[in-house]
Design a protein around this motif. Structure first.
Motif, PDB file in Angstrom:
ATOM      1  N   TYR A 126      51.818  41.228  48.931  1.00 17.96           N
ATOM      2  CA  TYR A 126      50.850  41.587  49.970  1.00 17.96           C
ATOM      3  C   TYR A 126      50.977  43.063  50.287  1.00 17.96           C
ATOM      4  O   TYR A 126      51.771  43.442  51.118  1.00 17.96           O
ATOM      5  CB  TYR A 126      51.151  40.817  51.254  1.00 17.96           C
ATOM      6  CG  TYR A 126      50.973  39.347  51.135  1.00 17.96           C
ATOM      7  CD1 TYR A 126      49.715  38.782  51.247  1.00 17.96           C
ATOM      8  CD2 TYR A 126      52.065  38.514  50.927  1.00 17.96           C
ATOM      9  CE1 TYR A 126      49.551  37.419  51.151  1.00 17.96           C
ATOM     10  CE2 TYR A 126      51.902  37.150  50.834  1.00 17.96           C
ATOM     11  CZ  TYR A 126      50.650  36.611  50.937  1.00 17.96           C
ATOM     12  OH  TYR A 126      50.490  35.269  50.844  1.00 17.96           O
ATOM     13  N   ASP A 301      54.020  21.995  44.565  1.00 17.05           N
ATOM     14  CA  ASP A 301      53.907  23.182  45.423  1.00 17.05           C
ATOM     15  C   ASP A 301      52.843  22.901  46.483  1.00 17.05           C
ATOM     16  O   ASP A 301      51.650  22.913  46.206  1.00 17.05           O
ATOM     17  CB  ASP A 301      53.516  24.389  44.534  1.00 17.05           C
ATOM     18  CG  ASP A 301      53.331  25.668  45.338  1.00 17.05           C
ATOM     19  OD1 ASP A 301      53.390  25.619  46.579  1.00 17.05           O
ATOM     20  OD2 ASP A 301      53.120  26.735  44.714  1.00 17.05           O
ATOM     21  N   TYR A 303      51.701  24.583  49.202  1.00 13.64           N
ATOM     22  CA  TYR A 303      51.796  25.894  49.859  1.00 13.64           C
ATOM     23  C   TYR A 303      50.864  26.073  51.052  1.00 13.64           C
ATOM     24  O   TYR A 303      51.117  26.906  51.906  1.00 13.64           O
ATOM     25  CB  TYR A 303      51.540  26.993  48.823  1.00 13.64           C
ATOM     26  CG  TYR A 303      50.118  26.939  48.291  1.00 13.64           C
ATOM     27  CD1 TYR A 303      49.735  25.933  47.406  1.00 13.64           C
ATOM     28  CD2 TYR A 303      49.160  27.847  48.704  1.00 13.64           C
ATOM     29  CE1 TYR A 303      48.434  25.840  46.957  1.00 13.64           C
ATOM     30  CE2 TYR A 303      47.866  27.770  48.250  1.00 13.64           C
ATOM     31  CZ  TYR A 303      47.508  26.756  47.388  1.00 13.64           C
ATOM     32  OH  TYR A 303      46.221  26.667  46.958  1.00 13.64           O
ATOM     33  N   SER A 331      55.854  26.012  52.630  1.00  8.69           N
ATOM     34  CA  SER A 331      56.065  27.382  53.078  1.00  8.69           C
ATOM     35  C   SER A 331      55.577  27.598  54.508  1.00  8.69           C
ATOM     36  O   SER A 331      54.640  26.933  54.953  1.00  8.69           O
ATOM     37  CB  SER A 331      55.256  28.285  52.143  1.00  8.69           C
ATOM     38  OG  SER A 331      55.337  29.605  52.559  1.00  8.69           O
TER      39      SER A 331
HETATM   40  C1  LIG Z   1      50.036  28.473  45.051  1.00 13.00           C
HETATM   41  C2  LIG Z   1      51.072  29.284  45.759  1.00 13.00           C
HETATM   42  N1  LIG Z   1      52.341  28.897  45.687  1.00 13.00           N
HETATM   43  C3  LIG Z   1      53.316  29.605  46.285  1.00 13.00           C
HETATM   44  C4  LIG Z   1      53.040  30.758  46.967  1.00 13.00           C
HETATM   45  C5  LIG Z   1      54.184  31.564  47.516  1.00 13.00           C
HETATM   46  O1  LIG Z   1      54.443  31.225  48.789  1.00 13.00           O
HETATM   47  P1  LIG Z   1      55.673  31.846  49.582  1.00 13.00           P
HETATM   48  O2  LIG Z   1      55.124  32.968  50.373  1.00 13.00           O
HETATM   49  O3  LIG Z   1      56.135  30.699  50.404  1.00 13.00           O
HETATM   50  O4  LIG Z   1      56.713  32.292  48.599  1.00 13.00           O
HETATM   51  C6  LIG Z   1      51.733  31.197  47.078  1.00 13.00           C
HETATM   52  C7  LIG Z   1      51.420  32.437  47.791  1.00 13.00           C
HETATM   53  O5  LIG Z   1      50.318  32.869  47.925  1.00 13.00           O
HETATM   54  C8  LIG Z   1      50.720  30.440  46.463  1.00 13.00           C
HETATM   55  O6  LIG Z   1      49.449  30.835  46.515  1.00 13.00           O
END
Ligand SMILES: Cc1ncc(COP(=O)(O)O)c(C=O)c1O
Length: 509
Positions: A126, A301, A303, A331
């Motif tokens: 970011y 995942d 997220y 997350s």
């Molecule tokens: C599909 C996906 N998985 C994992 C993540 C990473 O997340 P974190 O910030 O918890 O590492 C992102 C971040 O944008 C994402 O889009």
């Protein structure tokens, strides 16, 4: 002169008693300055402090300072502070080292990277660029209740026990693991006890931990196509052989016979990244059966699917699994804010001690104070309130996007239905290329990501990823308007040069 730093404690070489003290001191300070240990602008300790530290008379210190002042190494006056001169005398005479001298063979050997490092590619994060329509993967950071967070943090720091400053076990702060377990069991259809949870630095660290634990060079990993490049790059760094699996409107399309010897399957069933599809219950059961039959593990995942706007909530794969096949990660990056870098990994009991050992050797544990603040934020009910509030706001933003797009982007862009998350995807019509569309949109002040950026194999169908959560309804309206202008121009020039046959809407994902 601005005070750069309060006095530093100077480490000086021991003194040869035959040498006058003021000469020893001035030579030692000069050397420290020339070697860069005392940087230009550094404030030196007062003559009184130095005299006490080195058991010398103040007169000796004053004499040494005077000497260095006359040579141009020090500036300032006794009483107002003595500083290392900003422009050092030697700098005027300095000869620059040769810029492009060729590295020698021994230097090359020294700089040789490991196989894993050679395979490791930068994953852009970011950057702090302006947040505008339709920046994906970002929550509405301006609506985060920072004053509540600050109050909790301040109270916690004021009363911080020695234990809170010391550290915690590798898997994380136990009270936080307990509240995360409660939340996952109650709201996400995950079945776990706190002992199965590791607090990690986001899903990305969960991927890294599982990569270290599971993947040997040459192991086969299945990954959604298009899919999350943060996962693909990480598995590749560990030497995995990636196999791209295509998607339909129910999620990953697995074919049992075609893929033998799979070690791991990476999926985003709650809200497929980047297409936005939610994996159907039937497909989830099929995937679990497939993993069981083939002896593969699944990395789920999850997220951003706490934000659900439509459809019935479907339990996480982890909650449906009866055979310890699923590693589940989530997350706080999207529900709270990404720089917090906190998330969780839920593993079957049989993996707990391996995760614990790995974590103890890598980061030791996630930052404890942040974990404690987050724990209080959740137990005091702020997390649940924030989530409910944001869900309503994002649902409203999504509906503004869909309405505006229906009116202004018809014939240019076809937005896919989405049930969860912070972004959706859209198909480009008229044969317009995704990269060209993203570049044209950028020129008009709009951020969109071409789906081809997440593709592991060349894409048949061109599309864009559109975030709708980070900006308000007004900015979404402006974005749609600008995107329509950009795409209209591109479509016109495309129509003039390369007409495409009609009926391309039925092409596969
Ligand atoms: C599909 C996906 N998985 C994992 C993540 C990473 O997340 P974190 O910030 O918890 O590492 C992102 C971040 O944008 C994402 O889009």
């Amino acid at each position: 002169m601005a005070k750069k730093a309060s006095s530093v404690e100077l480490l000086l070489p021991s003194r040869d008693k035959a040498q006058p003290a003021y000469r020893w001191l001035s030579a030692s300070l000069r050397a420290a300055i020339l070697e860069g240990r005392l940087r230009p602008g550094t404030r030196l300790p007062s003559t009184r402090e130095l005299a006490t530290q080195h058991r010398l008379s103040r007169g000796t210190i004053v004499a040494a300072f005077e000497q260095l002042r006359s040579e141009g190494y020090l500036e300032g006056t006794i009483g107002s502070g003595t500083y290392v001169t900003k422009v050092l005398p030697e700098a005027w005479f300095q000869v620059r080292p040769k810029a492009h001298s060729k590295p020698t063979a021994s230097r090359k050997r020294l700089m040789r990277l490991s196989a894993c490092a050679t395979r490791t590619r930068l994953f852009e994060g970011y950057e702090s660029r302006p947040t505008r329509a339709f920046r994906p993967n970002l929550p509405a950071l301006d609506l985060f209740p920072m004053s509540l967070w600050t109050q909790i943090a301040a109270r916690l720091l004021r009363n911080a026990s020695v234990n809170l400053l010391m550290g915690c076990e590798p898997l994380g702060y136990f009270p936080l693991r307990q509240v995360v377990a409660d939340y996952l069991n109650a709201s996400r259809g995950v079945r776990c006890v706190p002992q199965q949870i590791a607090i990690v630095s986001g899903v990305q660290e969960a991927l890294d931990l599982m990569g270290r634990l599971l993947i040997d060079s040459g192991d086969r990993v299945l990954i959604e196509n298009p899919g999350y490049s943060g996962a693909a790059k990480l598995f590749e760094a560990f030497g995995a052989k990636l196999k791209a699996v295509s998607l339909d409107d129910q999620g990953m399309q697995l074919s049992l016979s075609k893929t033998p010897n799979v070690r791991l399957i990476y999926v985003t069933p709650g809200h497929q990244f980047p297409l936005g599809v939610t994996m159907s219950l039937a497909r989830r059961l099929q995937l679990l059966h497939w993993a069981q039959e083939s002896g593969a593990l699944i990395f789920e995942d999850d997220y951003d699917s706490e934000f659900r706007y439509a459809g019935d909530p479907i339990p996480a794969l982890q909650g449906l699994d009866r055979n310890d096949r699923v590693l589940y990660a989530g997350s706080f990056s999207k529900v709270l804010f990404p720089s917090l870098r906190l998330g969780y990994l839920v593993v079957p009991q049989s993996f707990v001690s391996a995760v614990e050992a790995t974590k103890s050797l890598t980061s030791r544990h996630a930052p404890l104070l942040d974990q404690a603040v987050l724990c209080d934020f959740i137990t005091q009910g702020h997390f649940g309130r924030h989530l409910r509030r944001m869900r309503l706001i994002y649902a409203e933003r999504l509906s503004v996007l869909l309405n505006e797009a229906r009116q202004k982007l018809a014939g240019l862009l076809e937005i896919s239905p989405v049930e969860a998350g912070l972004q959706t995807s859209a198909w480009l019509l008229n044969g317009v290329d995704g990269e060209a569309a993203a570049a044209a949109a950028k020129e008009h002040g709009v951020d969109v990501a071409p789906l081809s950026r997440y593709a592991l194999t060349p894409r048949q169908r061109e599309g864009l990823q559109l975030g709708f959560a980070a900006v308000d309804a007004r900015e979404i309206r402006r974005g749609v308007q600008k995107l329509a202008v950009a795409l209209e121009k591109l479509s016109r020039s495309h129509r003039n040069f390369a007409p495409v046959p009609l009926g391309n809407e039925s092409r596969p994902y």
